[in-house]
Scaffold this motif. Sequence first.
Motif, PDB file in Angstrom:
ATOM      1  N   LYS A   6      -5.264   5.091   2.408  1.00 26.52           N
ATOM      2  CA  LYS A   6      -5.634   5.337   1.011  1.00 26.52           C
ATOM      3  C   LYS A   6      -6.411   6.650   0.879  1.00 26.52           C
ATOM      4  O   LYS A   6      -6.189   7.410  -0.078  1.00 26.52           O
ATOM      5  CB  LYS A   6      -6.471   4.171   0.481  1.00 26.52           C
ATOM      6  N   ASN A   7      -7.298   6.918   1.815  1.00 29.91           N
ATOM      7  CA  ASN A   7      -8.107   8.134   1.756  1.00 29.91           C
ATOM      8  C   ASN A   7      -7.236   9.381   1.875  1.00 29.91           C
ATOM      9  O   ASN A   7      -7.395  10.343   1.120  1.00 29.91           O
ATOM     10  CB  ASN A   7      -9.150   8.111   2.869  1.00 29.91           C
ATOM     11  N   SER A  48      -4.037   9.610   1.191  1.00 31.63           N
ATOM     12  CA  SER A  48      -3.217   9.695  -0.024  1.00 31.63           C
ATOM     13  C   SER A  48      -4.020  10.261  -1.191  1.00 31.63           C
ATOM     14  O   SER A  48      -3.517  11.109  -1.952  1.00 31.63           O
ATOM     15  CB  SER A  48      -2.672   8.312  -0.371  1.00 31.63           C
ATOM     16  N   ASP A  49      -5.267   9.818  -1.325  1.00 33.15           N
ATOM     17  CA  ASP A  49      -6.117  10.326  -2.411  1.00 33.15           C
ATOM     18  C   ASP A  49      -6.387  11.814  -2.238  1.00 33.15           C
ATOM     19  O   ASP A  49      -6.428  12.570  -3.227  1.00 33.15           O
ATOM     20  CB  ASP A  49      -7.431   9.551  -2.450  1.00 33.15           C
ATOM     21  N   SER A  76       1.726   2.204  -3.589  1.00 34.27           N
ATOM     22  CA  SER A  76       0.634   2.745  -4.403  1.00 34.27           C
ATOM     23  C   SER A  76       0.043   4.013  -3.796  1.00 34.27           C
ATOM     24  O   SER A  76      -0.519   4.843  -4.508  1.00 34.27           O
ATOM     25  CB  SER A  76      -0.473   1.694  -4.564  1.00 34.27           C
ATOM     26  N   HIS A  77       0.169   4.169  -2.486  1.00 42.02           N
ATOM     27  CA  HIS A  77      -0.374   5.342  -1.791  1.00 42.02           C
ATOM     28  C   HIS A  77       0.681   5.882  -0.831  1.00 42.02           C
ATOM     29  O   HIS A  77       0.576   5.722   0.393  1.00 42.02           O
ATOM     30  CB  HIS A  77      -1.648   4.984  -1.024  1.00 42.02           C
ATOM     31  N   THR A  86      -3.421  13.692  -3.445  1.00 37.76           N
ATOM     32  CA  THR A  86      -3.356  13.679  -4.909  1.00 37.76           C
ATOM     33  C   THR A  86      -4.281  14.740  -5.499  1.00 37.76           C
ATOM     34  O   THR A  86      -3.927  15.444  -6.443  1.00 37.76           O
ATOM     35  CB  THR A  86      -3.737  12.287  -5.439  1.00 37.76           C
ATOM     36  N   LEU A  92       2.911   8.027   1.658  1.00 36.17           N
ATOM     37  CA  LEU A  92       2.620   9.030   2.681  1.00 36.17           C
ATOM     38  C   LEU A  92       3.823   9.179   3.592  1.00 36.17           C
ATOM     39  O   LEU A  92       4.563   8.220   3.836  1.00 36.17           O
ATOM     40  CB  LEU A  92       1.411   8.612   3.535  1.00 36.17           C
ATOM     41  N   TYR A 109       5.557   1.592   4.663  1.00 34.55           N
ATOM     42  CA  TYR A 109       5.732   2.969   5.128  1.00 34.55           C
ATOM     43  C   TYR A 109       6.914   3.065   6.093  1.00 34.55           C
ATOM     44  O   TYR A 109       7.123   2.173   6.933  1.00 34.55           O
ATOM     45  CB  TYR A 109       4.476   3.474   5.833  1.00 34.55           C
ATOM     46  N   VAL A 162       0.838  -1.206   0.000  1.00 39.40           N
ATOM     47  CA  VAL A 162       0.000   0.000   0.000  1.00 39.40           C
ATOM     48  C   VAL A 162       0.868   1.249   0.000  1.00 39.40           C
ATOM     49  O   VAL A 162       0.549   2.252  -0.637  1.00 39.40           O
ATOM     50  CB  VAL A 162      -0.941  -0.016   1.236  1.00 39.40           C
TER      51      VAL A 162
END
Length: 637
Positions: free
Chosen positions: A627-628, A630-631, A507-508, A634, A510, A534, A504
Amino acid sequence: MPIHSEPHRNKLIKFTIFGNLLFFTLFTIAITSFQNLDGATQQLSLIGTIALWSVATAVLLGSFVLILKLSTKELTDANLAQRTLERENNKIKEELKTAQSSMQQLEKERDEAYEASQLKSEFLANMSHEIRTPMTGVLGMADLLSDTKLSDEQAGFVTTIRNSGESLLTIINDILDFSKIESGKLEMESIPFDLRRSIEETLELVAHKAFAKHVEVILDFKDSAPEWICGDVTRIKQITTNLLSNAVKFTSKGDICVTISGEKQENDYLIQFAVKDSGIGIPKDRINRLFQSFSQVDSSTNRRFGGTGLGLVISKRLAEMMGGTMWVESQENVGSTFYFTIQAPSADAETIANFPALKQALANKTALLILQNPSNRAVVETFFEDWNIKFDSPESIGEGIAYFQTNPSRYDFILTEYPSDSQDGATFIKSIHQMRADRPPIFLFTTILSVQTKEQLNHLKIEKHLYKPIKKIPLFFALTSYYKQPDPADAKKNVVVIEQKILVGESHPLKILLAEDNIVNQKVAIRTLSRLGYDITFVNNGLEAVKEVQKNPYDLVLMDIHMPEMDGIEATNMIQQLDEARLPKRPQIYALTAGVMEDERESCMEAGMHGFITKPFKASDIVPILKNVSDLNTKKT
C-alpha cells in the motif's frame, strides 16, 4: 646526629682552620718572647713551645685525617647511591619493556577478539539465513495450505507444522539477538506507536494457547500510562511476548494479567509492565538463575517445557537498552509476577478522547455486565466509567438473568461472555433463549469456538461477537457503531479500518519483480502475492534482476540478499547507478532476506534499498508495504 653529617663536617673544617691560625699565632709569639729570655728560661720555653707545637701538630693532623675519612665516606656513599640509582633505572626500564610487551599483547588479543566477534557474527548471520531459508518454505506452505479446504484432522496437522516451525524460528531469533547484544550491534528504533493496541496484539498471539487451558488473559491499562509513545515497538512486543509465553507455559489454571502503568517525568514517561500469572511459581533459591545465559530454574524445566534459557536474558538486556530494567517476584505454587520498565516520550495521536460525538452516543446508557472473571469485569468497568455508561455487574450468568428479569426495561444493552466450559456454555445458551423476545442487544465476548457452537450462537441473534482478550478500542467502536453512525469528520481520522472485500492488488495496483533463487520460496512468495491480486515476474539471481528492470518498468522489486552469480546488494547498487535512458522506471527495492545483521542492513541502505522484509513473511506483513509503495506512485503521478 651522625658525625659525618653536613653540620658537623662544616664545624670540623672551621675548627681545623681556627687551630692552624692559633698555632701559627702562638708559635710567632713564642719565638718573639724567646729572644728576650735568659738561657735557662729559654730552654724551658723552647721545650714548652716544642710540646705545644707537637700537640697542635697532632690535633691538626688528626683533623686532616678525619676530614679525609669523611670525604672518603661521602664518596663511598655517593658511589653506592649512584649504583642504587642505576639499578632502579634498569629496573624501571625492564618494567617499561614488560608493560610495552603487555600492551602489545593486549592489543593483539583485542584485535583477535574483534576478528573472532566479526567471524562469529558473520557465522550466525549465515547460519540464520541457511536455517531460515528452508523454514520460510515450510511455514509459507503451511500458511497457504491452511487457507485451503481441510478436514479437522488435516487442519490440526497443518497447525502443528506451523507451530513447530515458529518455535524453531523463535530459538533461532533468540540466539541471533543474544549475539547482537553481546557484540553491541543491536540498535533501538524510535517511532510513534499505539502502546495499548500493540500490547493487545501481543496478547492475541498467546491467547489461543491460554484459552485452550481455560486460562484467561487480561490487559489492565492504567490511566497513568500514555496511549501513544515513541520507542521500539518490535522490541517491546518481543519482551512482552516472551513473558506472556512463559506465563501461559507455566500456568494451568486461573488467569494471566498484564498491567501497564506510567509515571510522568521531566521529558518522558517511566512505563512499568507487569505480567502476573497463577502458575507454578519459582523457588526463592533459584530466582537468581533466571537472568543467566542458557540457564533455567532446573533441568526438568527444559525437559518438560522446553526453551533455550535465553529469552529472559535477552528481555532484560532489551529493557536496559530502553532505559529500564527487569525483575521478578514469585511464590512457589502460587504464581509469579515479572516486571520490566522502559523510558519513552509520549507521542501525539488520535484516541477515543478525540471522538466526542461518538463518545456522547454512549453517555448515560445502562449496561448489564455479566463477566465471571473478576479481573475482566474490573477492566470493563473502568471502560464504562470512562464512557459515562451506567452498569450493573453481577458475578454469574444466573445472577445476571435474575437482574434482567427483575427490571428488563432498565438496560440498553447486555455485555457478556460465552463460558469456556462446555456445560456452562449450554446453560448460557438456554438462559439467553429464556429472555424476552424484545430483549436489548447482546454483545458477546468469545474465544475460538467450534463450528457447532458458532451455529448455536447464530440462532441467538447476538448483535456483535468480540474475541478475547478484551480490547478497549474494538469494544468502543462495536458499541458506538450500534448507537450512532460515525460522522464524516470522525471517519476521516482513520481510527477504524474497515477491511473491504476487494483484493489489495485491485485497490493498490503494482507491477512487482521478485528476485529469489530458492524455488520453494519463489512458490510461496508468488502464491501469497497472487492471492492479494498481483501478477508477479520472477528471476533467479541479481544479474537477471538488473537485466529485467532495464527491459520492463517495475514499481517494486523484492530482492533476496544471498543469491548466486550476483547478490542482492550488488544488484541493487547497479540498478541505482543506471541512468534514465537505460532504466524505464526507477523502482522501490525491498530486501527480502532470511536474516539481516546490522552491517548487512547498512550495506543494503548504502546500496539504495528502501526497506526490509524478513522471511518467512505473511500477507499481513507485506500488505502495508504494498500500500505504501502504491501510494507513493500515486503521489508522483
